[in-house]
Scaffold this motif. Sequence first.
Motif, mmCIF file in Angstrom:
data_model
loop_
_atom_site.group_PDB
_atom_site.id
_atom_site.type_symbol
_atom_site.label_atom_id
_atom_site.label_comp_id
_atom_site.label_asym_id
_atom_site.label_seq_id
_atom_site.Cartn_x
_atom_site.Cartn_y
_atom_site.Cartn_z
ATOM 1 N N GLY A 161 66.642 31.507 44.626
ATOM 2 C CA GLY A 161 66.601 33.297 44.744
ATOM 3 C C GLY A 161 65.288 33.705 43.339
ATOM 4 N N GLU A 162 64.070 32.328 43.540
ATOM 5 C CA GLU A 162 63.217 32.770 42.224
ATOM 6 C C GLU A 162 61.728 33.807 43.007
ATOM 7 O OE1 GLU A 162 59.627 29.841 42.639
ATOM 8 O OE2 GLU A 162 61.866 28.374 42.521
ATOM 9 N N GLU A 163 60.964 34.831 41.830
ATOM 10 C CA GLU A 163 60.632 35.533 42.403
ATOM 11 C C GLU A 163 59.274 34.928 43.363
ATOM 12 O OE1 GLU A 163 60.760 38.858 42.635
ATOM 13 O OE2 GLU A 163 62.602 38.411 41.956
ATOM 14 N N PRO A 164 58.918 35.418 43.922
ATOM 15 C CA PRO A 164 57.847 34.658 44.836
ATOM 16 C C PRO A 164 56.624 35.010 43.708
ATOM 17 C CG PRO A 164 57.984 36.973 45.389
ATOM 18 C CD PRO A 164 59.305 36.668 44.618
ATOM 19 N N ALA A 165 55.710 33.762 43.537
ATOM 20 C CA ALA A 165 54.475 33.675 42.883
ATOM 21 C C ALA A 165 53.339 34.394 43.286
ATOM 22 C CB ALA A 165 53.459 32.841 42.651
ATOM 23 N N LEU A 166 52.705 35.991 42.252
ATOM 24 C CA LEU A 166 51.281 36.594 43.408
ATOM 25 C C LEU A 166 49.652 35.768 42.434
ATOM 26 C CD1 LEU A 166 52.586 40.013 41.847
ATOM 27 C CD2 LEU A 166 53.201 38.490 44.020
ATOM 28 N N THR A 167 49.260 35.853 43.049
ATOM 29 C CA THR A 167 47.859 35.376 43.000
ATOM 30 C C THR A 167 47.309 36.108 42.297
ATOM 31 O OG1 THR A 167 46.628 36.774 45.257
ATOM 32 C CG2 THR A 167 47.648 34.772 45.690
ATOM 33 N N PRO A 168 46.139 35.437 41.241
ATOM 34 C CA PRO A 168 45.629 36.513 40.646
ATOM 35 C C PRO A 168 45.190 37.883 41.409
ATOM 36 C CG PRO A 168 44.502 34.040 40.452
ATOM 37 C CD PRO A 168 45.291 34.558 41.609
ATOM 38 N N ARG A 169 44.165 37.935 42.074
ATOM 39 C CA ARG A 169 43.818 39.078 42.838
ATOM 40 C C ARG A 169 44.986 40.243 43.241
ATOM 41 N NH1 ARG A 169 39.144 39.811 46.665
ATOM 42 N NH2 ARG A 169 38.050 39.803 44.460
ATOM 43 N N GLN A 170 46.250 39.499 43.520
ATOM 44 C CA GLN A 170 47.628 40.447 43.437
ATOM 45 C C GLN A 170 47.921 40.335 42.402
ATOM 46 O OE1 GLN A 170 49.517 37.317 45.483
ATOM 47 N NE2 GLN A 170 49.246 38.425 47.686
ATOM 48 N N THR A 171 47.903 40.407 41.105
ATOM 49 C CA THR A 171 47.688 40.991 40.170
ATOM 50 C C THR A 171 47.621 41.495 39.713
ATOM 51 O OG1 THR A 171 49.411 38.380 39.752
ATOM 52 C CG2 THR A 171 48.672 40.333 37.388
ATOM 53 N N SER A 172 46.059 41.371 40.093
ATOM 54 C CA SER A 172 45.213 42.782 39.437
ATOM 55 C C SER A 172 45.197 43.425 39.698
ATOM 56 C CB SER A 172 43.434 42.397 39.177
ATOM 57 O OG SER A 172 43.585 40.859 38.270
ATOM 58 N N VAL A 173 45.588 44.101 41.263
ATOM 59 C CA VAL A 173 45.620 45.454 41.799
ATOM 60 C C VAL A 173 47.242 46.022 41.204
ATOM 61 C CG1 VAL A 173 46.135 45.809 44.708
ATOM 62 C CG2 VAL A 173 43.990 44.019 43.773
ATOM 63 N N LEU A 174 48.328 44.655 41.398
ATOM 64 C CA LEU A 174 49.362 45.482 40.876
ATOM 65 C C LEU A 174 48.517 46.203 39.550
ATOM 66 C CD1 LEU A 174 51.698 43.513 41.923
ATOM 67 C CD2 LEU A 174 52.189 45.919 42.129
ATOM 68 N N ARG A 175 48.138 45.613 38.672
ATOM 69 C CA ARG A 175 48.450 46.249 37.588
ATOM 70 C C ARG A 175 47.566 47.238 37.400
ATOM 71 N NH1 ARG A 175 46.547 40.747 34.130
ATOM 72 N NH2 ARG A 175 48.773 40.039 33.675
ATOM 73 N N LEU A 176 46.213 47.669 38.065
ATOM 74 C CA LEU A 176 45.565 48.955 38.657
ATOM 75 C C LEU A 176 46.076 49.911 39.491
ATOM 76 C CD1 LEU A 176 41.459 47.319 39.551
ATOM 77 C CD2 LEU A 176 43.063 48.824 37.327
ATOM 78 N N MET A 177 47.050 49.570 40.483
ATOM 79 C CA MET A 177 47.685 50.103 40.851
ATOM 80 C C MET A 177 48.835 50.986 39.447
ATOM 81 S SD MET A 177 48.967 48.147 44.367
ATOM 82 C CE MET A 177 50.573 49.271 44.392
ATOM 83 N N ALA A 178 49.909 49.917 38.365
ATOM 84 C CA ALA A 178 50.313 51.163 37.474
ATOM 85 C C ALA A 178 49.800 51.659 36.777
ATOM 86 C CB ALA A 178 50.997 49.851 37.271
ATOM 87 N N ASP A 179 48.311 51.672 37.140
ATOM 88 C CA ASP A 179 47.231 52.010 35.874
ATOM 89 C C ASP A 179 46.921 53.594 37.178
ATOM 90 O OD1 ASP A 179 46.242 50.108 34.274
ATOM 91 O OD2 ASP A 179 47.726 50.552 33.809
ATOM 92 N N GLY A 180 48.066 53.772 37.862
ATOM 93 C CA GLY A 180 47.703 55.325 38.807
ATOM 94 C C GLY A 180 46.667 54.933 39.326
#
Length: 226
Positions: A161-180
């Motif tokens: 049940g481990e969390e799926p790994a994200l690619t560097p680009r997916q992580t970057s997009v998520l962080r920018l989404m989190a910043d609004g």
Amino acid sequence: MTTTLTAARTTPTAATTVLTATPAPAPVPPQPIRLRFLAPRHAERVRLLALRAGLVHASDATRSGADPYDPRAVTVVVADDVEQALRGAREPGPLLIVCDTVTRAGLMLAVRAGAVVLRAADLGEETLPAAVHRAGHPHQSIPYPVLSQLLTTDPRQRSGGEEPALTPRQTSVLRLMADGHHNADIARLLSCSEHTVKNVIYDVMSRLHARNRAHAVAHAVRHGLI
């Protein structure tokens, strides 16, 4: 009937240009649809977008849309997930599913049923008519975002049940989404196209089984992915 004036080819000895009248192509009528709401969350938005796009008439917008016996009509089912939509789709013919959650297993069921899936997060004045048209005019090929999700390993099949790994680009997009930031801002900051950003967000939400952008960000923060 409108006409288009076309200039005929002239010879060196011709003194004048001959104009010939050719009939203009007839406008293509919008695909008729019938609406079925299994989840009321996006009902009003779908009705409004369908009305603006000319998919339903004002008199039909509050009812079910097209004639239930019209074989050309695309049934648009608004549901929580693909499985619920397929269970509740009673009318034969082309099917478009609008839902919050799109899992790999659900998407596979939709492809096998010949249905088109549109995430509720992607609903818009252009995406809804395009999805309706694709459902009403099926093609042999599968759109890239759908194919990408089908070829991606389902996170629920991972051991432990481990969390799926994200690619560097997916992580970057998520962080920018989190910043609004919106898609256009993210595309500019990452030096890529908005189309690429949309595909990345689609893959992220699929991997995290997120209902919308806010849910994806909350999930990623809660599990330390960003």
